[in-house]
Design an enzyme around this catalytic site. Structure first.
Site, PDB file in Angstrom:
ATOM      1  N   LYS A 118       0.830  -1.219   0.000  1.00  0.00           N
ATOM      2  CA  LYS A 118       0.000   0.000   0.000  1.00  0.00           C
ATOM      3  C   LYS A 118       0.856   1.257   0.000  1.00  0.00           C
ATOM      4  O   LYS A 118       0.473   2.268  -0.584  1.00  0.00           O
ATOM      5  CB  LYS A 118      -0.929   0.011   1.221  1.00  0.00           C
ATOM      6  CG  LYS A 118      -2.109  -0.928   1.078  1.00  0.00           C
ATOM      7  CD  LYS A 118      -3.213  -0.563   2.054  1.00  0.00           C
ATOM      8  CE  LYS A 118      -4.425  -1.452   1.884  1.00  0.00           C
ATOM      9  NZ  LYS A 118      -5.470  -1.170   2.863  1.00  0.00           N
ATOM     10  N   LYS A 201      -4.887  -9.723  -7.123  1.00  0.00           N
ATOM     11  CA  LYS A 201      -6.066  -9.959  -6.294  1.00  0.00           C
ATOM     12  C   LYS A 201      -7.230  -9.086  -6.758  1.00  0.00           C
ATOM     13  O   LYS A 201      -7.018  -7.923  -7.122  1.00  0.00           O
ATOM     14  CB  LYS A 201      -5.683  -9.597  -4.849  1.00  0.00           C
ATOM     15  CG  LYS A 201      -6.652 -10.022  -3.796  1.00  0.00           C
ATOM     16  CD  LYS A 201      -6.212  -9.550  -2.416  1.00  0.00           C
ATOM     17  CE  LYS A 201      -6.482  -8.070  -2.229  1.00  0.00           C
ATOM     18  NZ  LYS A 201      -6.565  -7.626  -0.824  1.00  0.00           N
ATOM     19  N   LYS A 204     -11.295  -3.794  -4.309  1.00  0.00           N
ATOM     20  CA  LYS A 204     -12.155  -2.622  -4.498  1.00  0.00           C
ATOM     21  C   LYS A 204     -11.351  -1.402  -4.909  1.00  0.00           C
ATOM     22  O   LYS A 204     -11.906  -0.420  -5.373  1.00  0.00           O
ATOM     23  CB  LYS A 204     -13.000  -2.336  -3.253  1.00  0.00           C
ATOM     24  CG  LYS A 204     -12.263  -2.249  -1.942  1.00  0.00           C
ATOM     25  CD  LYS A 204     -13.281  -2.207  -0.770  1.00  0.00           C
ATOM     26  CE  LYS A 204     -12.685  -2.766   0.499  1.00  0.00           C
ATOM     27  NZ  LYS A 204     -13.673  -3.302   1.416  1.00  0.00           N
TER      28      LYS A 204
HETATM   29  P1  AMP Z   1     -10.792  -5.638   2.897  1.00  0.00           P
HETATM   30  O1  AMP Z   1     -11.739  -5.326   1.816  1.00  0.00           O
HETATM   31  O2  AMP Z   1      -9.373  -5.455   2.496  1.00  0.00           O
HETATM   32  O3  AMP Z   1     -11.142  -4.985   4.201  1.00  0.00           O
HETATM   33  O4  AMP Z   1     -10.943  -7.219   3.138  1.00  0.00           O
HETATM   34  C1  AMP Z   1     -11.968  -7.760   3.930  1.00  0.00           C
HETATM   35  C2  AMP Z   1     -11.943  -9.267   3.898  1.00  0.00           C
HETATM   36  O5  AMP Z   1     -12.164  -9.740   2.568  1.00  0.00           O
HETATM   37  C3  AMP Z   1     -10.622  -9.891   4.361  1.00  0.00           C
HETATM   38  O6  AMP Z   1     -10.916 -11.073   5.098  1.00  0.00           O
HETATM   39  C4  AMP Z   1      -9.929 -10.212   3.074  1.00  0.00           C
HETATM   40  O7  AMP Z   1      -9.006 -11.265   3.197  1.00  0.00           O
HETATM   41  C5  AMP Z   1     -11.102 -10.620   2.191  1.00  0.00           C
HETATM   42  N1  AMP Z   1     -10.795 -10.381   0.781  1.00  0.00           N
HETATM   43  C6  AMP Z   1     -10.596  -9.181   0.175  1.00  0.00           C
HETATM   44  N2  AMP Z   1     -10.316  -9.340  -1.132  1.00  0.00           N
HETATM   45  C7  AMP Z   1     -10.332 -10.689  -1.348  1.00  0.00           C
HETATM   46  C8  AMP Z   1     -10.112 -11.501  -2.513  1.00  0.00           C
HETATM   47  N3  AMP Z   1      -9.824 -10.975  -3.691  1.00  0.00           N
HETATM   48  N4  AMP Z   1     -10.217 -12.858  -2.361  1.00  0.00           N
HETATM   49  C9  AMP Z   1     -10.528 -13.403  -1.173  1.00  0.00           C
HETATM   50  N5  AMP Z   1     -10.736 -12.690  -0.039  1.00  0.00           N
HETATM   51  C10 AMP Z   1     -10.636 -11.350  -0.131  1.00  0.00           C
END
Ligand code: AMP
Ligand code: TRP
Length: 340
Positions: A118, A201, A204
């Protein structure tokens, strides 16, 4: 020292820093729903304090927090069965976070790959909060003495750090107070990849909207994004081994398996030999069937934001019944003089 036994308790969180993606749903929320039940107490959190480690417009932050809460409920998290909160309404998270800032070592934090990704080349200019982020995450979990944390693959290193912080605290203060939390990284879609690039990955924050499926996308948009997803010219294999070195193919099969609650082997037994021209419409149909009811319900819930706010404030009162005594006990261990 006798080993403490801890109540089986699940905690997990998601940042309200944008819309929800299919990656969040399959890697996290769907599995949060599965863990509700008699085996665990479940607490799910919109981590607004983490979100502001990078700039968030205030109006957007409030909107995204409510929308995330709507997403949780629409996907099947029942506010009666689970405690739903936004992090800033439960002040013990930040309070324990400070203690953990004093437990975690600079060298540990410097190794965090999420920070390195990041911050990029901009490391001198990012917030101190982004650097300290994993210590607050450890506090989120340990302020509940949570034993299990369902997350996607990308959070594994942060959970290892959470265990390191718990172990160092227990060791330094000669207590057996914080549990060694278990990461729960399971299922076919622990790492959902971008639809445009199988080495990245799904996120968002990707500038290309075509790279992801958003939980708020309508049926036509979902179908179009899947139709345009990058693939290779070969037919699908009949066994998982045949997906090696085919990241885009593997990603679409993983998504199909996770959405249909089956294994990759089961999916390939059904679709092995098919070309993408035949498989993509099957995937699009399945995705629309599973996601449309959720986005419809999210929109319905978002029409009543006051009800969402009530759920979150009720959740925070329940949460604080757990967190306040754990924080007080932590302060006692550390030697902070308390009220009489
Ligand atoms: P975040 O949006 O970064 O706060 O992620 C929230 C949750 O979603 C965490 O448990 C991440 O590991 C999971 N997550 C986010 N992006 C992915 C992805 N592309 N594949 C699987 N899990 C994801
Ligand atoms: N760091 C997580 C993410 O970006 C979000 C998070 C914050 C979290 N606190 C947590 C996840 C506690 C699990 C447990 O995905």
């Amino acid at each position: 020292m006798t080993k403490t036994t801890f109540t089986p308790r699940v905690f997990s969180g998601i940042q309200p820093s944008g819309g929800l993606t299919l990656g969040n749903y399959l890697g996290a929320i769907k599995r949060f729903v599965d863990m509700q039940g008699p085996d665990f107490e479940t607490i799910y959190c919109m981590v607004d304090l983490h979100a502001i480690s990078t700039w968030q417009d205030p109006t957007d932050l409030a909107h995204n927090t409510r929308e995330l809460c709507a997403g949780f409920i629409a996907a099947g998290i029942d506010p009666e069965k689970s405690i739903l909160i936004n992090q800033s309404q439960v002040p013990e998270h930040a309070q324990l976070g400070w203690i953990f800032n004093c437990v975690a070592r600079m060298g540990w934090m410097q190794r965090m790959t999420q920070f390195k990704d990041k911050a990029g080349k901009n490391a001198q200019n990012v917030s101190l909060g982004l650097f300290g982020y994993p210590a607050l995450m450890a506090a989120d979990i340990l302020v509940y003495h949570a034993t299990h944390v369902p997350v996607g693959e990308d959070q594994k290193q942060h959970l290892e750090l959470t265990r390191d912080i718990a172990a160092k605290f227990n060791h330094d203060y000669k207590v057996d107070f914080f549990p060694m939390t278990e990461p729960v990284i399971e299922g076919a879609a622990t790492r959902v990849m971008s639809l445009r690039d199988g080495s990245k990955k799904m996120s968002k924050s990707d500038p290309s909207d075509a790279s992801r499926i958003n939980m708020t996308d309508d049926a036509d948009t979902i179908a179009k994004k899947i139709r345009k997803a990058k693939t290779d010219p070969d037919a699908l294999p009949s066994e998982a081994d045949g997906l090696k070195d085919r990241p885009e193919a593997r990603n679409l099969v993983n998504i199909y398996a996770a959405l249909s609650d089956s294994s990759v082997d089961q999916v390939l037994a059904e679709v092995g030999g098919k070309q993408f021209g035949a498989f993509k419409p099957m995937l699009a149909e399945l995705a629309v069937a599973k996601l449309s009811p959720i986005s419809g319900e999210m929109a319905r819930l978002m029409a009543e934001p006051d009800e969402i706010d009530r759920i979150l404030s009720k959740g925070s009162l329940r949460a604080r019944e757990i967190t306040a005594p754990i924080l007080r006990k932590t302060y006692d261990i550390v030697g902070m003089v308390g009220p009489v």
